[in-house]
Design a protein around this motif. Sequence first.
Motif, short mmCIF file in Angstrom:
data_model
loop_
_atom_site.label_atom_id
_atom_site.label_comp_id
_atom_site.label_asym_id
_atom_site.label_seq_id
_atom_site.Cartn_x
_atom_site.Cartn_y
_atom_site.Cartn_z
N LEU A 100 0.83 -1.20 0.00
CA LEU A 100 0.00 0.00 0.00
C LEU A 100 0.87 1.26 0.00
CD1 LEU A 100 -2.81 1.24 0.10
CD2 LEU A 100 -2.70 1.11 2.60
N LYS A 101 1.99 1.23 0.72
CA LYS A 101 2.90 2.39 0.71
C LYS A 101 3.43 2.65 -0.68
CE LYS A 101 4.45 1.83 5.52
NZ LYS A 101 5.59 1.46 6.42
N GLN A 102 3.73 1.57 -1.42
CA GLN A 102 4.20 1.73 -2.81
C GLN A 102 3.13 2.38 -3.67
OE1 GLN A 102 5.16 -2.39 -3.77
NE2 GLN A 102 7.35 -1.96 -3.60
N TYR A 103 1.92 1.92 -3.51
CA TYR A 103 0.80 2.46 -4.31
C TYR A 103 0.52 3.92 -3.94
CZ TYR A 103 -0.56 -1.97 -6.53
OH TYR A 103 -0.60 -3.10 -7.30
N LEU A 104 0.62 4.22 -2.67
CA LEU A 104 0.42 5.61 -2.23
C LEU A 104 1.47 6.52 -2.84
CD1 LEU A 104 -0.81 7.83 -0.48
CD2 LEU A 104 0.59 7.00 1.44
N GLN A 105 2.72 6.10 -2.82
CA GLN A 105 3.78 6.91 -3.40
C GLN A 105 3.55 7.15 -4.89
OE1 GLN A 105 7.69 5.24 -2.86
NE2 GLN A 105 8.75 7.10 -3.52
N LEU A 106 3.11 6.11 -5.60
CA LEU A 106 2.83 6.26 -7.03
C LEU A 106 1.66 7.22 -7.24
CD1 LEU A 106 3.22 5.42 -10.00
CD2 LEU A 106 1.63 3.51 -9.56
N ALA A 107 0.61 7.08 -6.46
CA ALA A 107 -0.55 7.96 -6.59
C ALA A 107 -0.17 9.42 -6.34
CB ALA A 107 -1.65 7.52 -5.63
N GLN A 108 0.69 9.64 -5.34
CA GLN A 108 1.13 11.01 -5.05
C GLN A 108 1.98 11.57 -6.18
OE1 GLN A 108 3.01 10.09 -1.28
NE2 GLN A 108 1.25 10.82 -0.08
N SER A 109 2.84 10.74 -6.76
CA SER A 109 3.70 11.23 -7.85
C SER A 109 2.90 11.54 -9.10
CB SER A 109 4.79 10.19 -8.17
OG SER A 109 4.21 9.01 -8.73
N LEU A 110 1.80 10.80 -9.31
CA LEU A 110 0.96 11.03 -10.50
C LEU A 110 -0.20 11.97 -10.21
CD1 LEU A 110 0.73 7.34 -11.86
CD2 LEU A 110 2.22 9.19 -12.68
N ASN A 111 -0.37 12.33 -8.93
CA ASN A 111 -1.48 13.18 -8.49
C ASN A 111 -2.82 12.58 -8.90
OD1 ASN A 111 -2.64 15.35 -7.15
ND2 ASN A 111 -2.69 16.63 -9.00
N ILE A 112 -3.00 11.31 -8.57
CA ILE A 112 -4.26 10.61 -8.85
C ILE A 112 -4.74 9.93 -7.57
CG2 ILE A 112 -3.75 10.19 -11.29
CD1 ILE A 112 -2.96 7.32 -10.54
N CYS A 113 -5.97 9.46 -7.59
CA CYS A 113 -6.52 8.70 -6.48
C CYS A 113 -6.73 7.26 -6.93
CB CYS A 113 -7.84 9.31 -5.99
SG CYS A 113 -8.53 8.48 -4.53
N LEU A 114 -6.12 6.33 -6.22
CA LEU A 114 -6.24 4.92 -6.57
C LEU A 114 -7.30 4.25 -5.70
CD1 LEU A 114 -2.47 3.86 -6.85
CD2 LEU A 114 -4.07 4.31 -8.72
N PRO A 127 -5.82 8.86 6.29
CA PRO A 127 -5.41 10.27 6.14
C PRO A 127 -5.05 10.67 4.72
CG PRO A 127 -3.59 9.00 7.02
CD PRO A 127 -4.73 8.04 6.87
N HIS A 128 -5.17 9.76 3.76
CA HIS A 128 -4.74 10.06 2.40
C HIS A 128 -5.89 9.95 1.40
CE1 HIS A 128 -0.84 8.92 4.34
NE2 HIS A 128 -0.43 9.98 3.66
N ALA A 129 -6.99 10.60 1.76
CA ALA A 129 -8.20 10.51 0.94
C ALA A 129 -8.00 11.06 -0.47
CB ALA A 129 -9.34 11.25 1.63
N ALA A 130 -7.02 11.94 -0.64
CA ALA A 130 -6.80 12.52 -1.97
C ALA A 130 -6.14 11.52 -2.92
CB ALA A 130 -5.94 13.78 -1.86
N HIS A 131 -5.51 10.50 -2.36
CA HIS A 131 -4.75 9.57 -3.21
C HIS A 131 -5.14 8.10 -3.04
CE1 HIS A 131 -2.02 13.15 -2.85
NE2 HIS A 131 -2.05 12.99 -4.16
N LEU A 132 -5.87 7.77 -1.99
CA LEU A 132 -6.30 6.39 -1.77
C LEU A 132 -7.77 6.37 -1.39
CD1 LEU A 132 -3.34 5.02 0.42
CD2 LEU A 132 -3.67 4.67 -2.05
N LYS A 133 -8.52 5.47 -2.03
CA LYS A 133 -9.93 5.29 -1.67
C LYS A 133 -10.19 3.81 -1.44
CE LYS A 133 -14.70 5.88 -3.21
NZ LYS A 133 -15.60 6.33 -4.32
N LEU A 134 -10.70 3.49 -0.26
CA LEU A 134 -11.05 2.11 0.04
C LEU A 134 -12.32 1.74 -0.73
CD1 LEU A 134 -10.62 -0.50 1.74
CD2 LEU A 134 -12.17 0.52 3.44
N THR A 135 -12.23 0.66 -1.52
CA THR A 135 -13.41 0.22 -2.27
C THR A 135 -13.96 -1.12 -1.79
OG1 THR A 135 -11.98 -0.77 -3.97
CG2 THR A 135 -12.78 1.48 -4.36
N GLY A 136 -13.27 -1.79 -0.87
CA GLY A 136 -13.83 -3.02 -0.35
C GLY A 136 -12.80 -4.05 0.05
#
Length: 384
Positions: A127-141, A171-180
Amino acid sequence: MQPNYFQQLTQDLKQQGTGTPQLVLDVKTYQDNLDFVRSKLPTQLKPRLVVKSLASMQLLKLASQKLNTQHFMVFHLPHIAEMMQTFEQADILLGKPMPIRAVELFYQSPVQHDMHIQWLIDDVERLKQYLQLAQSLNICLNVNIEIDVGLHRGGVQSTQQFLAVLKLIQPHAAHLKLTGLMGYDAHVAKLPRILKSAKKSYQQSQQSYQQYIDIIRQQFPNLWHENLCFNGGGSPTFMQHCQQSVCNDLAFGSLLVKPSDFDLDHLLELKCALWIATPVLKVLPYSQLPGLEVLNHLPHHYQALFVYDGYWRADYIYPEKSQPHILYGRSSNQEMLQVPKQCNIAVDDYVFLRPTQSEAIIPQFANLYAYEQGEFKVWNSFRE
């Protein structure tokens, strides 16, 4: 299937076939299986089609229409692009965690990335890897958490691990969204009964799943929403989930074509719809073994066939009692079969095999030949 079915199929292949091994789908049987599945699905369970098990776009289209779903489980990233081109409303749930490099390349590709993709997360480090990628691309995964409900193939295995993942998402709602959540329970049907009954194993897996759901609802109300996807099941536990399930999303695929690995008691009403047909190249009066020519003078109860290719993950089923020679060995070039001496079979006839798994067989063939009312239509397979 009755012998006359394969006899008729042989005649139709001789007239319309390629003269090479072909993967044949019996369309009527496939549709009958779809009708059965549709009749069993409760309204609260959304069907999710497993792409690797039905790796042909026409197979998926027909199932999507019959079951009124565009929810898919994908195990191979290149398949996402193919699904996007065909299903505009596709909801994609990854069936296994993807290495971060593969996800990076996916977002660098020219395909559209605005479809609903749920990336599977099995631990906090990924998840930390995915968060870092989302932040670098400025997207929400969108992230779906893999939970271990008894299969022990990885994923979150404890409340402590689960809380760590949720606390990183929160705390990272801008870049991570729990879908299930995704909890695969194939062990329920596979465990020997001497260890644990299927009923008890299923109950325990469901209790475990419910505990994770309750943690989200009770301790992370800001992450909770009514559209959370609680995915479970698979072909081996399809019927159990249809009877009672804490899930709202049910993945399956293989049972729709019924390879032999899915010959389970609760799936008896489903029939095999997928066959390998391969031509006979040579017919010998008996098996002749190199170095053991002395055996040629003994009485022989079997004739020997050599077929085009062979050694698939499949079982020979027609002619009846045909089998590879245990001493001659297997071959993926020209496999030798022993066939009862009284069997009337000739060069250019066909022998038929039943796959053990659809996901292992379909990608080996460029095309799937849909057989209906004596005619064949060519359906493309996913090869990559």
